[in-house]
Design a protein around this motif. Structure first.
Motif, PDB file in Angstrom:
ATOM      1  N   THR A   1       0.836  -0.966  -0.022  1.00 57.34           N
ATOM      2  CA  THR A   1      -0.048   0.094  -0.036  1.00 57.34           C
ATOM      3  C   THR A   1       0.881   1.213  -0.012  1.00 57.34           C
ATOM      4  N   LYS A   2       2.071   1.348   0.715  1.00 56.61           N
ATOM      5  CA  LYS A   2       2.822   2.354   0.847  1.00 56.61           C
ATOM      6  C   LYS A   2       3.528   2.789  -0.511  1.00 56.61           C
ATOM      7  N   LYS A   3       3.950   1.581  -1.285  1.00 52.83           N
ATOM      8  CA  LYS A   3       4.595   1.741  -2.772  1.00 52.83           C
ATOM      9  C   LYS A   3       3.851   2.470  -3.496  1.00 52.83           C
ATOM     10  N   THR A   4       2.446   1.872  -3.289  1.00 51.32           N
ATOM     11  CA  THR A   4       1.566   2.325  -4.590  1.00 51.32           C
ATOM     12  C   THR A   4       1.040   3.830  -4.169  1.00 51.32           C
ATOM     13  N   THR A   5       0.934   4.316  -2.810  1.00 51.45           N
ATOM     14  CA  THR A   5       0.663   5.652  -2.782  1.00 51.45           C
ATOM     15  C   THR A   5       1.955   6.497  -2.926  1.00 51.45           C
ATOM     16  N   LYS A   6       3.138   5.990  -2.969  1.00 49.47           N
ATOM     17  CA  LYS A   6       4.197   6.900  -3.109  1.00 49.47           C
ATOM     18  C   LYS A   6       4.293   7.056  -4.604  1.00 49.47           C
ATOM     19  N   LYS A   7       3.932   6.021  -5.636  1.00 53.37           N
ATOM     20  CA  LYS A   7       4.130   6.225  -6.924  1.00 53.37           C
ATOM     21  C   LYS A   7       3.120   7.459  -7.621  1.00 53.37           C
ATOM     22  N   ILE A   8       1.987   7.280  -7.099  1.00 51.02           N
ATOM     23  CA  ILE A   8       0.957   8.347  -7.381  1.00 51.02           C
ATOM     24  C   ILE A   8       1.500   9.734  -7.265  1.00 51.02           C
ATOM     25  N   PRO A   9       1.788  10.233  -6.234  1.00 48.69           N
ATOM     26  CA  PRO A   9       2.083  11.650  -5.701  1.00 48.69           C
ATOM     27  C   PRO A   9       3.435  11.852  -6.611  1.00 48.69           C
ATOM     28  N   GLU A  10       4.438  11.063  -7.021  1.00 53.26           N
ATOM     29  CA  GLU A  10       5.468  11.344  -7.714  1.00 53.26           C
ATOM     30  C   GLU A  10       5.220  11.668  -9.308  1.00 53.26           C
ATOM     31  N   LYS A  11       4.121  10.926  -9.633  1.00 52.70           N
ATOM     32  CA  LYS A  11       3.925  10.969 -11.229  1.00 52.70           C
ATOM     33  C   LYS A  11       3.079  12.297 -11.075  1.00 52.70           C
ATOM     34  N   SER A  12       2.067  12.529 -10.333  1.00 55.24           N
ATOM     35  CA  SER A  12       1.412  13.803 -10.375  1.00 55.24           C
ATOM     36  C   SER A  12       2.340  15.131 -10.274  1.00 55.24           C
ATOM     37  N   GLU A  13       3.284  14.753  -9.451  1.00 53.59           N
ATOM     38  CA  GLU A  13       4.371  16.216  -9.232  1.00 53.59           C
ATOM     39  C   GLU A  13       5.141  16.269 -10.322  1.00 53.59           C
ATOM     40  N   ASN A  14       5.611  15.269 -11.176  1.00 53.04           N
ATOM     41  CA  ASN A  14       6.164  15.424 -12.406  1.00 53.04           C
ATOM     42  C   ASN A  14       5.334  16.100 -13.437  1.00 53.04           C
ATOM     43  N   ASP A  15       3.862  15.815 -13.645  1.00 56.38           N
ATOM     44  CA  ASP A  15       3.001  16.160 -14.262  1.00 56.38           C
ATOM     45  C   ASP A  15       2.795  17.804 -13.992  1.00 56.38           C
ATOM     46  N   LEU A  16       2.560  17.982 -12.748  1.00 58.87           N
ATOM     47  CA  LEU A  16       2.350  19.321 -12.375  1.00 58.87           C
ATOM     48  C   LEU A  16       3.792  20.418 -12.703  1.00 58.87           C
ATOM     49  N   GLU A  17       4.877  19.737 -12.418  1.00 57.63           N
ATOM     50  CA  GLU A  17       6.196  20.558 -12.691  1.00 57.63           C
ATOM     51  C   GLU A  17       6.174  21.001 -14.301  1.00 57.63           C
ATOM     52  N   ALA A  18       5.967  20.051 -14.965  1.00 56.68           N
ATOM     53  CA  ALA A  18       5.920  19.977 -16.382  1.00 56.68           C
ATOM     54  C   ALA A  18       4.907  21.180 -16.849  1.00 56.68           C
ATOM     55  N   LYS A  19       3.841  20.894 -16.312  1.00 57.55           N
ATOM     56  CA  LYS A  19       2.723  21.951 -16.636  1.00 57.55           C
ATOM     57  C   LYS A  19       3.367  23.220 -16.133  1.00 57.55           C
ATOM     58  N   TYR A  20       3.838  23.484 -15.277  1.00 53.47           N
ATOM     59  CA  TYR A  20       4.280  24.725 -14.528  1.00 53.47           C
ATOM     60  C   TYR A  20       5.367  25.355 -15.428  1.00 53.47           C
ATOM     61  N   ARG A  21       6.533  24.558 -15.928  1.00 52.25           N
ATOM     62  CA  ARG A  21       7.482  25.000 -16.597  1.00 52.25           C
ATOM     63  C   ARG A  21       6.738  25.307 -18.120  1.00 52.25           C
TER      64      ARG A  21
END
Length: 197
Positions: A7-27
């Motif tokens: 459960t901890k592994k799956t919850t860590k992967k989702i925020p990392e992917k979302s943060e990468n998308d957010l950073e790309a959109k911000y850039r």
């Protein structure tokens, strides 16, 4: 314990992917804003150049008008004894006046064109400003929506994790109670009291 790690592994992967998308959109948003700012700077320089040219044209026109006045004054002061020379000079001055008037007319036309171009540049700049403000507002709205969505996802995941932990704890408590009961029964079969051990 293994279900907790998964459960901890799956919850860590989702925020990392979302943060990468957010950073790309911000850039991308930062790049868009920088491009709009460069475009506005170029338009401002163009407007400044047009204004400078207009000032120079006015200065030249005033200078030419002053020259014309000086020539006319000199013309009046010419002696009557030099009438023939006066006529020749008058003819030359007339031609020069015509050329100057033609040039003044051309300069006025150029001034009108420059003023029209200045107005056009101002309208375009205002349009770019409006588009930039609309883009910034749209991006801000999107960022606000994304923030709300991410908060909702995070809360849902945390609530799911808490319920899973609660279920796991209940199972462990039940299993622990069963084990303790079994050991008490075994100890009592051997004649031992579990509280004394």
């Amino acid at each position: 314990m293994p279900p907790k790690k998964k459960t901890k592994k799956t919850t860590k992967k989702i925020p990392e992917k979302s943060e990468n998308d957010l950073e790309a959109k911000y850039r991308r948003s930062v790049l868009d804003v920088a491009i709009l700012q460069d475009h506005i700077a170029l338009q401002c320089e163009s407007v400044k150049k047009v204004q400078s040219d207009r000032i120079d044209l006015r200065r030249r026109m005033r200078h030419m008008e002053q020259e014309l006045q000086h020539e006319k004054q000199d013309h009046r002061d010419v002696n009557s004894d030099f009438s023939r020379q006066y006529k020749t000079t008058q003819t030359e001055l007339t031609n020069k006046v015509k050329r100057m008037e033609k040039e003044v007319s051309q300069l006025k036309e150029e001034l009108v064109l420059c003023q029209e171009e200045l107005s056009k540049e101002k309208r375009e700049r205002e349009q770019v400003e409006r588009e930039k403000d609309a883009t910034i507002a749209d991006l801000q709205h999107k960022l606000d929506n994304m923030e709300t969505d991410y908060e909702k996802i995070l809360h849902e995941n945390l609530d799911g994790l808490i319920s899973q932990l609660s279920v796991a704890r209940q199972k462990w408590d039940d299993k622990s109670t069963t084990l303790h009961q079994n050991y008490k029964e075994l100890l009592s079969e051997f004649g031992l009291n579990a509280q004394h051990i």
